[in-house]
Enzyme design. Structure first.
Site, PDB file in Angstrom:
ATOM      1  N   LYS A  60       0.844  -1.203   0.000  1.00  0.00           N
ATOM      2  CA  LYS A  60       0.000   0.000   0.000  1.00  0.00           C
ATOM      3  C   LYS A  60       0.884   1.260   0.000  1.00  0.00           C
ATOM      4  O   LYS A  60       0.652   2.188  -0.771  1.00  0.00           O
ATOM      5  CB  LYS A  60      -0.913  -0.027   1.231  1.00  0.00           C
ATOM      6  CG  LYS A  60      -1.962   1.059   1.244  1.00  0.00           C
ATOM      7  CD  LYS A  60      -3.047   0.754   2.280  1.00  0.00           C
ATOM      8  CE  LYS A  60      -4.197   1.745   2.148  1.00  0.00           C
ATOM      9  NZ  LYS A  60      -5.412   1.313   2.799  1.00  0.00           N
ATOM     10  N   LYS A  72       2.735  -3.957  11.052  1.00  0.00           N
ATOM     11  CA  LYS A  72       1.422  -4.208  11.649  1.00  0.00           C
ATOM     12  C   LYS A  72       1.601  -4.601  13.110  1.00  0.00           C
ATOM     13  O   LYS A  72       2.594  -5.248  13.472  1.00  0.00           O
ATOM     14  CB  LYS A  72       0.718  -5.359  10.914  1.00  0.00           C
ATOM     15  CG  LYS A  72      -0.774  -5.416  11.154  1.00  0.00           C
ATOM     16  CD  LYS A  72      -1.501  -4.366  10.358  1.00  0.00           C
ATOM     17  CE  LYS A  72      -2.960  -4.254  10.725  1.00  0.00           C
ATOM     18  NZ  LYS A  72      -3.639  -3.203   9.947  1.00  0.00           N
ATOM     19  N   ASP A 110      -6.589   0.405  14.072  1.00  0.00           N
ATOM     20  CA  ASP A 110      -7.159  -0.574  13.146  1.00  0.00           C
ATOM     21  C   ASP A 110      -8.343  -1.201  13.886  1.00  0.00           C
ATOM     22  O   ASP A 110      -8.783  -0.664  14.924  1.00  0.00           O
ATOM     23  CB  ASP A 110      -6.092  -1.625  12.765  1.00  0.00           C
ATOM     24  CG  ASP A 110      -6.538  -2.527  11.619  1.00  0.00           C
ATOM     25  OD1 ASP A 110      -6.892  -1.999  10.559  1.00  0.00           O
ATOM     26  OD2 ASP A 110      -6.545  -3.755  11.785  1.00  0.00           O
ATOM     27  N   SER A 141      -9.993  10.969   9.015  1.00  0.00           N
ATOM     28  CA  SER A 141      -9.281  10.804   7.749  1.00  0.00           C
ATOM     29  C   SER A 141     -10.244  10.692   6.573  1.00  0.00           C
ATOM     30  O   SER A 141      -9.806  10.522   5.436  1.00  0.00           O
ATOM     31  CB  SER A 141      -8.393   9.559   7.816  1.00  0.00           C
ATOM     32  OG  SER A 141      -9.193   8.434   8.115  1.00  0.00           O
ATOM     33  N   GLY A 175     -22.784   2.681   0.106  1.00  0.00           N
ATOM     34  CA  GLY A 175     -22.275   3.132   1.403  1.00  0.00           C
ATOM     35  C   GLY A 175     -22.268   4.646   1.448  1.00  0.00           C
ATOM     36  O   GLY A 175     -21.388   5.290   0.865  1.00  0.00           O
ATOM     37  N   VAL A 179     -17.090   8.690   4.033  1.00  0.00           N
ATOM     38  CA  VAL A 179     -16.367   8.865   2.768  1.00  0.00           C
ATOM     39  C   VAL A 179     -17.348   8.932   1.590  1.00  0.00           C
ATOM     40  O   VAL A 179     -17.260   9.830   0.748  1.00  0.00           O
ATOM     41  CB  VAL A 179     -15.342   7.729   2.543  1.00  0.00           C
ATOM     42  CG1 VAL A 179     -14.587   7.942   1.232  1.00  0.00           C
ATOM     43  CG2 VAL A 179     -14.353   7.648   3.698  1.00  0.00           C
ATOM     44  N   ALA A 230     -18.625   0.937   1.330  1.00  0.00           N
ATOM     45  CA  ALA A 230     -19.269   0.396   2.534  1.00  0.00           C
ATOM     46  C   ALA A 230     -18.355  -0.634   3.188  1.00  0.00           C
ATOM     47  O   ALA A 230     -17.535  -0.285   4.044  1.00  0.00           O
ATOM     48  CB  ALA A 230     -20.620  -0.212   2.178  1.00  0.00           C
TER      49      ALA A 230
HETATM   50  N1  LIG Z   1     -12.621   6.700   6.618  1.00  0.00           N
HETATM   51  C1  LIG Z   1     -11.447   6.509   6.058  1.00  0.00           C
HETATM   52  O1  LIG Z   1     -10.552   7.358   6.134  1.00  0.00           O
HETATM   53  C2  LIG Z   1     -11.165   5.270   5.273  1.00  0.00           C
HETATM   54  C3  LIG Z   1      -9.855   5.045   4.798  1.00  0.00           C
HETATM   55  C4  LIG Z   1      -9.594   3.900   4.025  1.00  0.00           C
HETATM   56  C5  LIG Z   1     -10.622   3.016   3.781  1.00  0.00           C
HETATM   57  N2  LIG Z   1     -11.879   3.249   4.293  1.00  0.00           N
HETATM   58  C6  LIG Z   1     -12.933   2.270   4.016  1.00  0.00           C
HETATM   59  O2  LIG Z   1     -13.959   2.908   3.251  1.00  0.00           O
HETATM   60  C7  LIG Z   1     -15.238   2.399   3.615  1.00  0.00           C
HETATM   61  C8  LIG Z   1     -16.120   3.542   4.071  1.00  0.00           C
HETATM   62  O3  LIG Z   1     -15.507   4.196   5.164  1.00  0.00           O
HETATM   63  P1  LIG Z   1     -16.306   5.282   6.007  1.00  0.00           P
HETATM   64  O4  LIG Z   1     -15.313   5.948   6.890  1.00  0.00           O
HETATM   65  O5  LIG Z   1     -17.165   6.094   5.099  1.00  0.00           O
HETATM   66  O6  LIG Z   1     -17.226   4.349   6.901  1.00  0.00           O
HETATM   67  P2  LIG Z   1     -18.664   4.710   7.518  1.00  0.00           P
HETATM   68  O7  LIG Z   1     -18.878   3.707   8.581  1.00  0.00           O
HETATM   69  O8  LIG Z   1     -18.752   6.157   7.848  1.00  0.00           O
HETATM   70  O9  LIG Z   1     -19.655   4.448   6.300  1.00  0.00           O
HETATM   71  C9  LIG Z   1     -19.945   3.183   5.796  1.00  0.00           C
HETATM   72  C10 LIG Z   1     -21.407   3.188   5.396  1.00  0.00           C
HETATM   73  O10 LIG Z   1     -21.690   1.964   4.750  1.00  0.00           O
HETATM   74  C11 LIG Z   1     -22.954   1.521   5.192  1.00  0.00           C
HETATM   75  N3  LIG Z   1     -23.027   0.086   4.946  1.00  0.00           N
HETATM   76  C12 LIG Z   1     -22.572  -0.930   5.707  1.00  0.00           C
HETATM   77  N4  LIG Z   1     -22.806  -2.106   5.097  1.00  0.00           N
HETATM   78  C13 LIG Z   1     -23.399  -1.815   3.924  1.00  0.00           C
HETATM   79  C14 LIG Z   1     -23.856  -2.586   2.831  1.00  0.00           C
HETATM   80  N5  LIG Z   1     -23.751  -3.930   2.827  1.00  0.00           N
HETATM   81  N6  LIG Z   1     -24.423  -1.946   1.766  1.00  0.00           N
HETATM   82  C15 LIG Z   1     -24.533  -0.607   1.751  1.00  0.00           C
HETATM   83  N7  LIG Z   1     -24.130   0.183   2.771  1.00  0.00           N
HETATM   84  C16 LIG Z   1     -23.556  -0.416   3.828  1.00  0.00           C
HETATM   85  C17 LIG Z   1     -23.024   1.950   6.637  1.00  0.00           C
HETATM   86  O11 LIG Z   1     -24.364   2.019   7.101  1.00  0.00           O
HETATM   87  C18 LIG Z   1     -22.357   3.316   6.581  1.00  0.00           C
HETATM   88  O12 LIG Z   1     -23.286   4.349   6.336  1.00  0.00           O
HETATM   89  C19 LIG Z   1     -14.958   1.339   4.686  1.00  0.00           C
HETATM   90  O13 LIG Z   1     -14.829   0.089   4.059  1.00  0.00           O
HETATM   91  C20 LIG Z   1     -13.615   1.758   5.256  1.00  0.00           C
HETATM   92  O14 LIG Z   1     -12.917   0.656   5.800  1.00  0.00           O
HETATM   93  C21 LIG Z   1     -12.168   4.363   4.999  1.00  0.00           C
END
Ligand SMILES: NC(=O)c1ccc[n+]([C@@H]2O[C@H](COP(=O)([O-])OP(=O)(O)OC[C@H]3O[C@@H](n4cnc5c(N)ncnc54)[C@H](O)[C@@H]3O)[C@@H](O)[C@H]2O)c1
Length: 334
Positions: A60, A72, A110, A141, A175, A179, A230
């Site tokens: 990554k 890790k 994590d 983030s 989702g 983000v 999501a």
């Molecule tokens: N926030 C970050 O900085 C970051 C960084 C890298 C990766 N990610 C990844 O990006 C994704 C989104 O992150 P986030 O911070 O917005 O999380 P979040 O929890 O704010 O949003 C995720 C959304 O997805 C919805 N959801 C869950 N299961 C679902 C499904 N099966 N179908 C549709 N919607 C569903 C949830 O209700 C929620 O609203 C995650 O997988 C996270 O691991 C986030």
């Protein structure tokens, strides 16, 4: 073949719990990685996890072009209830282990840990990032992660549609969280349809003029772009053979159930921007600000560089995944 530089496994003096740090590669800089705290069936499973995740972090960082290596932390909880006292004891134990690396390994949050836990690590030295804003951290983030996704989307759109302009195109975002909602607001001119298991997000989406599709149907919508924002594992052999989209790019981690799904998507003419690239904005920005001490503009420039990385890995023979991994290996060797 043993690829990792170092693996240290230690039973905590305060907690009696086994914790570990793996450093896969420090060719590009100090190893960084999140601290995963959970129960494993046995310590061997925790060791497998820490080695696998450290290696993934090397890739990554290398693909993102940031000066860090892959590491890790794993805290392998035992069967005891995790009381606040035991939690603090094991975090301090792990903080000692992190500090023993003297800065050649840095930990972030994590699964099972968060920004407040990074403050416990900081009690033993400046070797943790993603601390709360109240303690000088850069906070959520999700904003730079969304910026990185939009940068990846621009490069993907140029490759697939011949230009960045998405006017008149249909974009499905699965989702509508921190983000996904920011990405939706950063796309201009397209018809945007969002989906979320949380029904309360529906009115928020409608208020922004966005369409809605039930999660069970989101992968069946004919669209130009699909944005997984999501959960992981959304791209499987089954879903890859059904999807009717041209481009997939989104922040969700571990989008493929198995690497061979990248080949299936490629065979179907669907361009998939690997998640290790598209999701890197948050970690790139946080490290740049909290560890390298860059200002907002310089840190943001590193996030925007995701666009050129995607432009580099999309064309050419093989799949975007194989090209991303080849780019990572090349940078790790150089
Ligand atoms: N926030 C970050 O900085 C970051 C960084 C890298 C990766 N990610 C990844 O990006 C994704 C989104 O992150 P986030 O911070 O917005 O999380 P979040 O929890 O704010 O949003 C995720 C959304 O997805 C919805 N959801 C869950 N299961 C679902 C499904 N099966 N179908 C549709 N919607 C569903 C949830 O209700 C929620 O609203 C995650 O997988 C996270 O691991 C986030």
């Amino acid at each position: 073949m043993w690829e990792h530089e170092e693996l240290v496994v230690r039973r905590g003096a305060r907690s009696g719990i086994t914790t570990m740090v793996a450093a896969h590669s420090r060719v590009l800089g100090p190893a960084i990685g999140g601290c995963r705290m959970k129960r494993y069936p046995q310590v061997g499973a925790a060791i497998d996890d820490v080695l696998r995740l450290a290696r993934a972090m090397s890739h990554k960082c290398a693909v993102a072009g940031v000066p860090y290596g892959g590491g890790k932390s794993v805290i392998a909880l035992d069967e005891r209830p995790l009381t606040p006292e035991l939690r603090r004891a094991v975090l301090l134990d792990h903080a000692d282990l992190i500090a023993s690396f003297g800065g050649s390994y840095l930990a972030g949050p994590d699964i099972g840990t968060g920004p407040d836990d990074m403050l416990v690590f900081r009690e033993k030295g400046p070797y943790a990032f993603c601390v709360p804003e109240s303690h000088g951290g850069v906070g959520s983030s999700s904003v730079p992660t969304a910026t990185g996704v939009l940068a990846a989307l621009r490069a993907g759109a140029r490759q697939v549609f011949g230009g960045e302009d998405l006017t008149g195109r249909r974009v499905v975002i699965s989702g509508f969280g921190a983000v996904g909602a920011r990405v939706a607001q950063g796309i201009e001119g397209a018809e945007i349809i969002v989906s979320d298991v949380d029904e309360t997000k529906r009115s928020a989406a409608a208020g922004l003029g966005l369409g809605w599709v039930e999660p069970s149907e989101a992968l069946q919508v004919k669209a130009d772009v699909f944005i997984p924002a999501a959960v992981g594992g959304v791209l499987s052999p089954e879903t890859a053979s059904e999807l009717d989209v041209a481009l997939i790019v989104g922040p969700a981690n571990n989008q493929l159930t198995e690497d061979s799904v990248a080949d299936l998507l490629d065979e179907r003419g669907i361009v998939w921007v690997p998640d290790v690239v598209a999701s890197a904005g948050g970690i790139v920005y946080t490290l740049a600000r909290e560890v390298d001490g860059l200002d907002h503009a310089a840190a943001s420039a590193r996030v925007e560089a995701i666009e050129s990385t995607v432009a580099e890995i999309l064309p050419g023979p093989g799949t975007p995944l194989s090209r991303a991994l080849a780019l990572a290996e090349q940078r790790l060797r150089s």
